[in-house]
Scaffold this active site. Structure first.
Site, PDB file in Angstrom:
ATOM      1  N   GLU A 289      41.958  33.364  38.537  1.00  0.00           N
ATOM      2  CA  GLU A 289      42.749  33.733  39.708  1.00  0.00           C
ATOM      3  C   GLU A 289      43.488  32.526  40.280  1.00  0.00           C
ATOM      4  O   GLU A 289      44.498  32.661  40.958  1.00  0.00           O
ATOM      5  CB  GLU A 289      41.830  34.349  40.779  1.00  0.00           C
ATOM      6  N   HIS A 310      26.562  37.388  17.613  1.00  0.00           N
ATOM      7  CA  HIS A 310      26.475  38.571  16.761  1.00  0.00           C
ATOM      8  C   HIS A 310      27.574  39.572  17.093  1.00  0.00           C
ATOM      9  O   HIS A 310      27.494  40.737  16.697  1.00  0.00           O
ATOM     10  CB  HIS A 310      25.080  39.202  16.900  1.00  0.00           C
ATOM     11  N   LYS A 424      47.173  47.074  44.174  1.00  0.00           N
ATOM     12  CA  LYS A 424      46.817  47.658  45.471  1.00  0.00           C
ATOM     13  C   LYS A 424      47.985  48.481  46.003  1.00  0.00           C
ATOM     14  O   LYS A 424      47.797  49.588  46.504  1.00  0.00           O
ATOM     15  CB  LYS A 424      46.495  46.553  46.485  1.00  0.00           C
TER      16      LYS A 424
HETATM   17  O1  PA5 Z   1      39.374  34.902  45.621  1.00  0.00           O
HETATM   18  C1  PA5 Z   1      39.834  35.767  46.327  1.00  0.00           C
HETATM   19  O2  PA5 Z   1      40.525  35.502  47.334  1.00  0.00           O
HETATM   20  C2  PA5 Z   1      39.590  37.236  46.059  1.00  0.00           C
HETATM   21  O3  PA5 Z   1      38.857  37.410  44.910  1.00  0.00           O
HETATM   22  C3  PA5 Z   1      38.828  37.866  47.213  1.00  0.00           C
HETATM   23  O4  PA5 Z   1      37.623  37.195  47.393  1.00  0.00           O
HETATM   24  C4  PA5 Z   1      38.566  39.346  46.981  1.00  0.00           C
HETATM   25  O5  PA5 Z   1      39.765  40.005  46.752  1.00  0.00           O
HETATM   26  C5  PA5 Z   1      37.855  39.958  48.167  1.00  0.00           C
HETATM   27  O6  PA5 Z   1      38.578  39.797  49.312  1.00  0.00           O
HETATM   28  P1  PA5 Z   1      37.960  40.030  50.739  1.00  0.00           P
HETATM   29  O7  PA5 Z   1      36.897  39.039  50.951  1.00  0.00           O
HETATM   30  O8  PA5 Z   1      39.097  39.854  51.689  1.00  0.00           O
HETATM   31  O9  PA5 Z   1      37.422  41.433  50.776  1.00  0.00           O
END
Ligand code: PA5
Length: 447
Positions: A289, A310, A424
């Site tokens: 990410e 495996h 989203k």
């Molecule tokens: O790293 C990130 O920002 C995302 O993975 C968030 O942690 C994830 O989308 C969850 O978001 P939130 O804590 O606002 O629910």
């Protein structure tokens, strides 16, 4: 005390040490950008000093809340997704007895997770499981509006209130969220839940050492002080004052970028301990990410060895040569199991008699590394003296720091995630969420 150690020797047939060390200036500039807040995403750098800045008061408060949940609950549901889920699960799985929750004599509540998927069967089965249990909920969401988590929480809160009444339920729910923004903050204030704040300047995937990770980890009975002490050690070791050659985060960032620039587009994190499966999931999110943007970035994959030897072992040994491997190598297992002698030796295993299982595992690790290097897969190794809170804390901070440096080397903002919004937007349009009327019209025209 020893530290975790990065060994890059087995990448050197593929890239040269000189080339890796030629990154010194660039890496040091990236490290300075992080510490001086002059790079992209500089409003999300709070994680850099979490280990050294977390107060004893906060830790004690978290421990008290954890003790209360441990006392009152047979089961604690941790609701959250992405960075609000993976760090806690990674640490708890790595350091807990794998079968602890199947034992009858444990004081540790069963920890289960929700809000990290939208599987109706999963939720139905979870709710059925909880129906005769004393349970509590830790609801974690920085934005407070993440659909997966909010949906699971609505269901679980309703169930808990039905089972124990609204007044008692309130004491069994803890919210971890923004200090002032978001639906979860509003809800928690209105309902009077105990809350913890996710600092504004700490993004989800860098939040495991904030209450996001610390509260569930404390509920699991693990030692927060040791976890933070390990992370603090790496904060120092990977800091600005450490020379390039002695800074493992700097060398790791430089080596993986040099491999990437030489056509190695996929990094596989390998472990030889099933307990580390979710640690690799956390790592995948951290790097994936952070770096996968602007049509750039190493693709992060993970394997559990020897299990996956495996299955994916074939691909790694002989598939497309665009991969490199990073191995988390735990020096020695914490527990001891010795292979017994068998007089009949019908399984032919007497050559292992008297050896520890860990010795067999180590030879699998060494044999695999040699085979993969021979097969054209550069190999880095992170040696971890022991699987405990201190070294998991070191590993967490080491990877976070390397990720920040590596993202800057790549030229991206490692602290945003604009691509996550695309699904989203479509989902909300398809579900006809108020405020998405134009998107709903546009998406319906495509179907
Ligand atoms: O790293 C990130 O920002 C995302 O993975 C968030 O942690 C994830 O989308 C969850 O978001 P939130 O804590 O606002 O629910």
């Amino acid at each position: 005390m020893e530290n975790i150690k990065l060994v890059i020797d087995n990448t050197l047939g593929f890239i040269s040490k000189d080339k890796v060390f030629a990154y010194e200036k660039e890496v040091s500039a990236c490290n300075s950008m992080l510490h001086n807040g002059t790079g992209k995403g500089n409003d999300f750098l709070g994680w850099l000093s979490l280990p050294s800045s977390t107060s004893a008061e906060l830790i004690n408060d978290i421990k008290q809340t954890a003790d209360l949940l441990r006392k009152e609950c047979e089961v604690v549901v941790v609701a959250g997704i992405g960075g609000s889920f993976l760090g806690a699960k990674a640490v708890i799985d790595a350091l807990s007895n794998t079968f602890i929750w199947l034992k009858k004599d444990t004081n540790t509540p069963v920890i289960v997770y929700a809000g990290n998927n939208i599987g109706e069967d999963y939720l139905a089965e979870l709710m059925d499981y909880l129906s005769d249990k004393k349970f509590g909920i830790i609801n974690i969401s920085k934005s407070g509006t993440t659909t997966e988590t909010a949906l699971a929480f609505r269901l679980l809160k309703t169930q808990l209130e039905k089972q124990v009444g609204k007044a008692k339920a309130k004491n069994l729910i803890v919210a971890v969220t923004d200090a002032s923004k978001g639906a979860l903050r509003t809800l928690a204030t209105q309902e009077g839940y105990k809350t913890y704040v996710i600092p504004d300047n700490v993004g989800g995937r860098f939040s495991v050492l904030s209450p996001v990770g610390l509260l569930p980890i404390a509920v699991a009975g693990l030692d927060l002080n040791q976890l933070l002490a390990g992370a603090r050690k790496m904060e120092e070791v990977c800091g600005l004052n450490t020379p390039f050659a002695e800074n493992p985060a700097a060398i790791y960032a430089a080596t993986r970028n040099e491999l990437y620039r030489n056509g190695k587009k996929i990094e596989i994190l390998a472990n030889y301990q099933p307990k580390l499966h979710f640690f690799a999931e956390w790592w995948k999110q951290l790097f994936g990410e952070s770096e996968g943007k602007e049509n750039k970035g190493i693709f992060n994959a993970a394997v559990d060895f020897s299990t996956d030897l495996h299955s994916m072992g074939q691909w790694i040994q002989e598939g497309e040569r665009t991969i490199f491997e990073t191995v988390i190598s735990i020096k020695q297992a914490s527990k001891k199991v010795v292979v017994p002698t068998d007089n009949d030796n019908l399984d032919g295993l007497n050559f292992l008699a008297g050896k520890r299982v860990d010795e067999v595992n180590k030879m699998a690790e060494l044999g695999t590394m040699l085979a993969h290097v021979d097969g054209g897969v550069p190999n880095m190794k992170i040696e971890v003296p022991e699987l405990n809170e201190y070294y998991i804390g070191q590993l967490i901070y080491f990877f976070e720091k390397a990720c920040g440096i590596s993202g800057y080397l790549l030229g991206v903002n490692p602290f945003d995630q604009p691509g996550v919004e695309a699904y989203k937007k479509n989902m909300f349009a398809l579900l006809e969420k108020p405020g998405f009327e134009a998107e709903t019209k546009a998406i319906k025209a495509r179907l």
